[in-house]
Design an enzyme around this catalytic site. Structure first.
Site, PDB file in Angstrom:
ATOM      1  CG  ASN A  78     -24.175  15.483  -0.190  1.00 12.95           C
ATOM      2  OD1 ASN A  78     -24.854  16.074   0.642  1.00 12.95           O
ATOM      3  ND2 ASN A  78     -24.562  15.312  -1.445  1.00 12.95           N
ATOM      4  CE1 TYR A  80      -8.646  11.159  -9.352  1.00 13.28           C
ATOM      5  CE2 TYR A  80      -9.512  12.737 -10.941  1.00 13.28           C
ATOM      6  CZ  TYR A  80      -8.795  11.591 -10.662  1.00 13.28           C
ATOM      7  OH  TYR A  80      -8.221  10.881 -11.685  1.00 13.28           O
ATOM      8  CE  LYS A 117      -5.210  11.874 -10.031  1.00 16.85           C
ATOM      9  NZ  LYS A 117      -4.085  10.917 -10.017  1.00 16.85           N
ATOM     10  CG  ASN A 132      -1.075   4.386 -12.698  1.00 14.93           C
ATOM     11  OD1 ASN A 132      -1.725   5.005 -13.534  1.00 14.93           O
ATOM     12  ND2 ASN A 132      -1.518   3.240 -12.159  1.00 14.93           N
ATOM     13  N   GLY A 156      -4.145   5.465  -7.942  1.00 15.69           N
ATOM     14  CA  GLY A 156      -5.064   6.544  -7.572  1.00 15.69           C
ATOM     15  C   GLY A 156      -6.433   5.974  -7.265  1.00 15.69           C
ATOM     16  CG  ASP A 175      -1.926   1.069   1.262  1.00 13.52           C
ATOM     17  OD1 ASP A 175      -1.624   2.174   0.753  1.00 13.52           O
ATOM     18  OD2 ASP A 175      -3.041   0.824   1.765  1.00 13.52           O
ATOM     19  CE  LYS A 198     -21.374  10.440  -0.829  1.00 17.48           C
ATOM     20  NZ  LYS A 198     -22.509   9.884  -1.490  1.00 17.48           N
TER      21      LYS A 198
HETATM   22  P1  NAI Z   1      -7.856   1.968 -11.770  1.00 18.69           P
HETATM   23  O1  NAI Z   1      -8.781   2.151 -10.620  1.00 18.69           O
HETATM   24  O2  NAI Z   1      -8.283   1.101 -12.912  1.00 18.69           O
HETATM   25  O3  NAI Z   1      -6.429   1.448 -11.243  1.00 18.69           O
HETATM   26  C1  NAI Z   1      -5.769   2.053 -10.135  1.00 18.69           C
HETATM   27  C2  NAI Z   1      -4.876   1.030  -9.487  1.00 18.69           C
HETATM   28  O4  NAI Z   1      -4.248   1.654  -8.347  1.00 18.69           O
HETATM   29  C3  NAI Z   1      -5.643  -0.198  -8.959  1.00 18.69           C
HETATM   30  O5  NAI Z   1      -5.002  -1.377  -9.397  1.00 18.69           O
HETATM   31  C4  NAI Z   1      -5.583  -0.031  -7.459  1.00 18.69           C
HETATM   32  O6  NAI Z   1      -5.607  -1.259  -6.757  1.00 18.69           O
HETATM   33  C5  NAI Z   1      -4.266   0.726  -7.270  1.00 18.69           C
HETATM   34  N1  NAI Z   1      -4.222   1.388  -5.962  1.00 18.69           N
HETATM   35  C6  NAI Z   1      -5.196   2.143  -5.399  1.00 18.69           C
HETATM   36  N2  NAI Z   1      -4.807   2.540  -4.162  1.00 18.69           N
HETATM   37  C7  NAI Z   1      -3.562   2.043  -3.957  1.00 18.69           C
HETATM   38  C8  NAI Z   1      -2.650   2.102  -2.878  1.00 18.69           C
HETATM   39  N3  NAI Z   1      -2.954   2.758  -1.729  1.00 18.69           N
HETATM   40  N4  NAI Z   1      -1.465   1.472  -2.986  1.00 18.69           N
HETATM   41  C9  NAI Z   1      -1.153   0.789  -4.127  1.00 18.69           C
HETATM   42  N5  NAI Z   1      -1.987   0.691  -5.191  1.00 18.69           N
HETATM   43  C10 NAI Z   1      -3.180   1.314  -5.105  1.00 18.69           C
HETATM   44  O7  NAI Z   1      -7.517   3.466 -12.291  1.00 18.69           O
HETATM   45  P2  NAI Z   1      -7.034   3.976 -13.737  1.00 18.69           P
HETATM   46  O8  NAI Z   1      -8.233   4.447 -14.473  1.00 18.69           O
HETATM   47  O9  NAI Z   1      -6.128   3.004 -14.365  1.00 18.69           O
HETATM   48  O10 NAI Z   1      -6.224   5.288 -13.300  1.00 18.69           O
HETATM   49  C11 NAI Z   1      -4.843   5.278 -13.020  1.00 18.69           C
HETATM   50  C12 NAI Z   1      -4.395   6.695 -12.698  1.00 18.69           C
HETATM   51  O11 NAI Z   1      -4.763   7.591 -13.764  1.00 18.69           O
HETATM   52  C13 NAI Z   1      -5.027   7.265 -11.430  1.00 18.69           C
HETATM   53  O12 NAI Z   1      -4.083   8.068 -10.749  1.00 18.69           O
HETATM   54  C14 NAI Z   1      -6.168   8.112 -11.974  1.00 18.69           C
HETATM   55  O13 NAI Z   1      -6.543   9.128 -11.091  1.00 18.69           O
HETATM   56  C15 NAI Z   1      -5.532   8.667 -13.257  1.00 18.69           C
HETATM   57  N6  NAI Z   1      -6.514   9.104 -14.250  1.00 18.69           N
HETATM   58  C16 NAI Z   1      -7.376   8.208 -14.868  1.00 18.69           C
HETATM   59  C17 NAI Z   1      -8.294   8.673 -15.811  1.00 18.69           C
HETATM   60  C18 NAI Z   1      -9.244   7.758 -16.531  1.00 18.69           C
HETATM   61  O14 NAI Z   1     -10.030   8.259 -17.355  1.00 18.69           O
HETATM   62  N7  NAI Z   1      -9.220   6.455 -16.315  1.00 18.69           N
HETATM   63  C19 NAI Z   1      -8.378  10.096 -16.159  1.00 18.69           C
HETATM   64  C20 NAI Z   1      -7.434  10.934 -15.460  1.00 18.69           C
HETATM   65  C21 NAI Z   1      -6.535  10.430 -14.562  1.00 18.69           C
END
Ligand code: NAI
Length: 467
Positions: free
Chosen positions: A316, A373, A377, A305, A307, A278, A312
């Site tokens: 709220n 968020y 960001k 990466n 996130g 984590d 909310k």
């Molecule tokens: P996702 O939810 O599919 O994957 C995120 C991964 O991070 C998951 O595997 C999760 O288990 C891991 N994770 C979460 N908390 C953690 C922690 N405390 N320690 C270790 N791992 C942890 O998200 P996605 O869509 O792949 O996004 C990846 C990044 O890109 C994030 O930072 C998100 O905010 C950013 N992002 C995504 C967008 C989108 O449209 N999907 C748009 C803009 C930014």
């Protein structure tokens, strides 16, 4: 996570109906193919145009492009069966906005001949920053010169909005003193011409220094580098792990224990190392370093990466939703960087330190229900700018990537109509794929991006909201 509408309107009756009704007709983008990266680099010949004062710099650019086996032309002539793969506009010599007229109209005369998935790329010089530092730079620049230089930005962003069929327009903005043949200008130009930049549109990337170096092999620019990717079990993080490995890097993938199986599967695929961790743990950076050094001897590239979302409306919002999000999305990268940004911690075996973090284009523009968020960001952008100086002084770079709407598990939870509106709200009229974000991150991590530092590159298909 496929866009059914996009598939439908790319052929047959639905395509005709969509055209008649004036509905968006997003094109299939020219993306990288794992088996033939960058071959061909462009879908046709490359035309190099310039303003009247930049002819010599345009010659240099044309020579550089020839070295990549491209069919480079200096005159806008095509045979009947040909389409332009790209038009490179060298606008480094403009001193007054009226200097833009001739090259703009020359571009206009060839745009109808641009191939699907073609590229327009401008090379121009930096105008004074919004907050001038040092003030002397702004003071010394004649207003007409500043107007001409910033005029290129407005021109380029508007060209991007007019292109169709998956074509994009982007620019490189060179600081004074950076030559058009500098490694990061060449590296940036190659990235923007190639299929690797499929979902980057309407963006201007600043090249601040002559730093950086060309890779021995353009197909494997990260050969021998060691990279850690947090949140690598799925979505964008898994794609980043795959693309970094394809480009030659050894990858350490990090994710929470609950995602352990998925993380192992991705790491097996890329012959990397899985670390269940984590990232909010106090010793997260030390544990990552220990694994990378034990296995490979050094760590060079960090991709922040991981996130989470805790959406909310602010009225709220609860303390745990706000605080949990800040803990993962910004406090953890900040804490880890206290270790990673220390001189001598990252880098080794000839590879310079690289830190690339995930911001978010809609969050930076302000998004309803995402105050937490967006704060995190925007914080990533601030952290990136602040670390660029100290890490730059030891030869490294710190950059961010701001994705727009990307098709992942995270965005699959958005209601269908909202999701479709989000897709159509960009010049490319579709969502991006995780690989699009991964390609931008891999570029910023590469040796040829060494002159690009402190930047936030949007990978958003020119999303219509935000800067
Ligand atoms: P996702 O939810 O599919 O994957 C995120 C991964 O991070 C998951 O595997 C999760 O288990 C891991 N994770 C979460 N908390 C953690 C922690 N405390 N320690 C270790 N791992 C942890 O998200 P996605 O869509 O792949 O996004 C990846 C990044 O890109 C994030 O930072 C998100 O905010 C950013 N992002 C995504 C967008 C989108 O449209 N999907 C748009 C803009 C930014």
């Amino acid at each position: 996570m496929s866009d059914t509408y996009l598939e439908l309107v790319n052929g047959g009756l639905p395509a005709t109906v969509a055209k008649k009704l004036g509905l968006p007709r997003p094109a299939r983008l020219r993306r990288t193919d794992a088996s033939s990266v960058d071959r061909p680099l462009t879908p046709g010949p490359v035309l190099v145009l310039s303003d009247t004062h930049a002819a010599a710099e345009a010659d240099t650019v044309a020579q550089d492009l020839l070295a990549w086996d491209l069919d480079v032309r200096r005159a806008p002539r095509l045979s009947d069966h040909e389409r332009w793969g790209a038009v490179v506009l060298v606008l480094t010599g403009v001193t007054h906005p009226t200097d833009l007229s001739a090259p703009a109209l020359e571009l206009a005369s060839v745009l109808r001949g641009l191939a699907p998935g073609g590229r327009v790329v401008t090379l121009s010089r930096a105008a004074p920053a919004a907050v001038a530092t040092p003030v002397a730079v702004a003071d010394e620049m004649p207003p007409a010169l500043a107007a001409a230089r910033l005029g290129v930005d407005g021109f380029l962003r508007s060209v991007a909005k007019e292109l169709r069929a998956g074509a994009t327009a982007n620019g490189l903005v060179l600081a004074d003193g950076v030559g058009v043949g500098a490694p990061s200008v060449r590296g940036g130009l190659r990235f923007l011409l190639s299929a690797r930049s499929a979902f980057v549109d309407g963006q201007l990337l600043q090249v601040g220094t002559d730093g950086g170096s060309e890779p021995a092999d353009w197909a494997r620019p990260l050969d021998g580098a060691v990279a850690v990717v947090t949140g690598a079990a799925r979505g964008i993080g898994a794609a980043v792990a795959r693309v970094l490995a394809r480009d030659g890097a050894h990858v350490v993938g990090v994710d929470v224990p609950a995602a352990g199986d998925a993380l192992s599967a991705v790491m097996n695929e890329v012959a990397g190392v899985a670390l269940q961790l984590d990232i909010t743990a106090d010793d997260a950076a030390e544990r990552i370093l220990a694994v990378a050094r034990t296995r490979y001897g050094h760590l060079d590239v960090v991709v922040h990466n991981a996130g989470i979302l805790r959406d909310k409306l602010l009225v709220n919002m609860t303390a745990d939703r706000f605080d949990d999000l800040l803990a993962v999305n910004i406090a953890a990268p900040l804490r880890m960087n206290e270790t990673f940004a220390e001189p001598g911690v990252l880098g080794g075996a000839g590879t310079a330190p690289r830190i690339v973090s995930l911001a978010s284009a809609p969050a930076l523009a302000g998004n309803r229900g995402q105050t937490n968020y967006a704060a995190a960001k925007a914080g990533i952008v601030g952290m990136t700018r602040a670390l660029a100086g100290p890490v730059g002084r030891v030869g490294g770079t710190v950059n961010a990537v701001a994705p727009g709407f990307i098709e992942t598990d995270m965005t699959a939870t958005i209601p269908p109509v909202t999701r479709q509106i989000a897709r159509w709200g960009s010049s490319l009229q579709q969502g991006g794929k995780p690989v699009d974000v991964a390609e931008a991150i891999a570029f910023l991590a590469s040796p040829q991006a060494g002159g690009i530092n402190g930047q936030t590159l949007r990978v958003c298909g020119q999303m219509l909201v935000g800067q």
